[in-house]
Design an enzyme around this catalytic site. Structure first.
Site, PDB file in Angstrom:
ATOM      1  N   GLU A  21     -13.465 -32.852 -38.265  1.00  0.00           N
ATOM      2  CA  GLU A  21     -13.712 -31.472 -38.722  1.00  0.00           C
ATOM      3  C   GLU A  21     -15.208 -31.186 -38.750  1.00  0.00           C
ATOM      4  O   GLU A  21     -15.731 -30.536 -39.666  1.00  0.00           O
ATOM      5  CB  GLU A  21     -13.088 -31.228 -40.103  1.00  0.00           C
ATOM      6  CG  GLU A  21     -11.618 -31.586 -40.219  1.00  0.00           C
ATOM      7  CD  GLU A  21     -10.701 -30.680 -39.395  1.00  0.00           C
ATOM      8  OE1 GLU A  21     -11.196 -29.745 -38.742  1.00  0.00           O
ATOM      9  OE2 GLU A  21      -9.480 -30.920 -39.404  1.00  0.00           O
TER      10      GLU A  21
ATOM     11  N   GLY B 112      -5.306 -33.018 -30.207  1.00  0.00           N
ATOM     12  CA  GLY B 112      -5.353 -34.446 -30.494  1.00  0.00           C
ATOM     13  C   GLY B 112      -6.685 -34.990 -30.958  1.00  0.00           C
ATOM     14  O   GLY B 112      -6.918 -36.201 -30.866  1.00  0.00           O
TER      15      GLY B 112
END
Length: 216
Positions: A87, A14
Site C-alpha cells: 500500500e 496480485g
C-alpha cells in the site's frame, strides 16, 4: 546492488500476493526482512492478500520515519536484510525519500507495492514520488479485468454500485463490500470515462429500453 523497486498495478492484480511471495522466498533462504504497510483491508499492522493470505506487518503511519525505524532496529542488534512496503501509494512523499535512503545508505533492497492513480485517475503523492525515485518500476503481469472483459486500467470508487468522482483521495474500502458502503471496482478506460460500473451495466441490460423488440 540494492534497489528501490516499485511494483505497480490496479487493484486485483496480485500486488499483495507477490509481496507475500517475495517475503516467503527470502525468509526461506534465511534472510530477515521488515514489512511496512498502511491502511490494509485486514486492519492495522497486517499485510493481506485477497487470496486469504495474511501476515504481520509494521503499520507505517503518517508520522513514522521509516529510515529511523530501521536504524533503531539495527542499533538494537536486530537484523534486516530487505524491506517490503505494501500500500505504498498511501505513504507521504518524504517517506518515499526515506526508503530511497534505506537503499543508498543501509544497502538494503526495498520492494514497494501500490496502485499508481486514485479513483479520479490522479497520481497518489506516494506513487508519484516512487516513479520519480525508483531504480526500477515493474508493471504486474497479472491483468485485472473490467466487467466487460477488457484489461482494467483504472480504479473506480463506488457507492451503492454507482461510480463517484469526488471525495477524499484515501477512503479505505474493498471490492467486496455490501451495497451502501464505499467500494472499489477496476474498469477499463472507456467504462471509467463513462462511469459505467458492473452494477450499472447490469441494470442497463435489464432495462426495457435495451431489450430486443419482436413484432408479434
Amino acid at each position: 546492488m540494492p534497489e528501490l523497486v516499485f511494483f505497480s498495478g490496479t487493484m486485483d492484480c496480485g500486488k499483495s500476493t507477490l509481496a507475500l511471495q517475495i517475503g516467503h522466498n527470502r525468509s526461506a533462504r534465511g534472510l530477515q526482512g521488515v514489512i511496512f504497510t498502511r491502511d490494509d483491508r485486514a486492519g492495522e499492522g497486517k499485510l493481506s492478500s485477497r487470496l486469504g493470505l495474511v501476515t504481520e506487518a509494521v503499520e507505517a503511519d503518517e508520522d513514522m520515519d521509516l529510515y529511523a525505524y530501521l536504524v533503531a532496529q539495527l542499533s538494537k542488534g536486530g537484523r534486516v536484510d530487505y524491506v517490503i512496503v505494501d500500500e505504498a501509494q498511501f505513504l507521504a512523499p518524504e517517506q518515499i525519500d526515506q526508503l530511497a535512503r534505506v537503499v543508498d545508505d543501509l544497502e538494503m533492497d526495498v520492494f514497494a507495492f501500490g496502485i499508481t492513480t486514485d479513483f479520479r485517475t490522479r497520481l497518489f503523492p506516494g506513487s508519484q514520488r516512487l516513479v520519480e525515485l525508483a531504480d526500477r518500476i515493474e508493471q504486474l503481469q497479472v491483468e485485472a479485468l473490467c466487467w466487460c472483459g477488457a484489461r482494467a486500467t483504472h480504479n473506480a470508487r463506488t457507492v451503492d454500485g454507482e461510480m463517484v468522482v469526488e471525495g477524499a483521495q484515501v477512503v479505505v474500502g474493498d471490492v467486496h463490500r455490501p451495497a451502501g458502503e464505499v467500494g472499489y471496482e477496476v474498469l477499463c478506460r472507456r467504462h471509467h470515462r463513462r462511469r459505467a460500473t458492473a452494477a450499472s451495466a447490469q441494470a442497463g441490460a435489464l432495462s426495457p429500453d435495451v431489450l430486443p423488440v419482436s413484432s408479434a
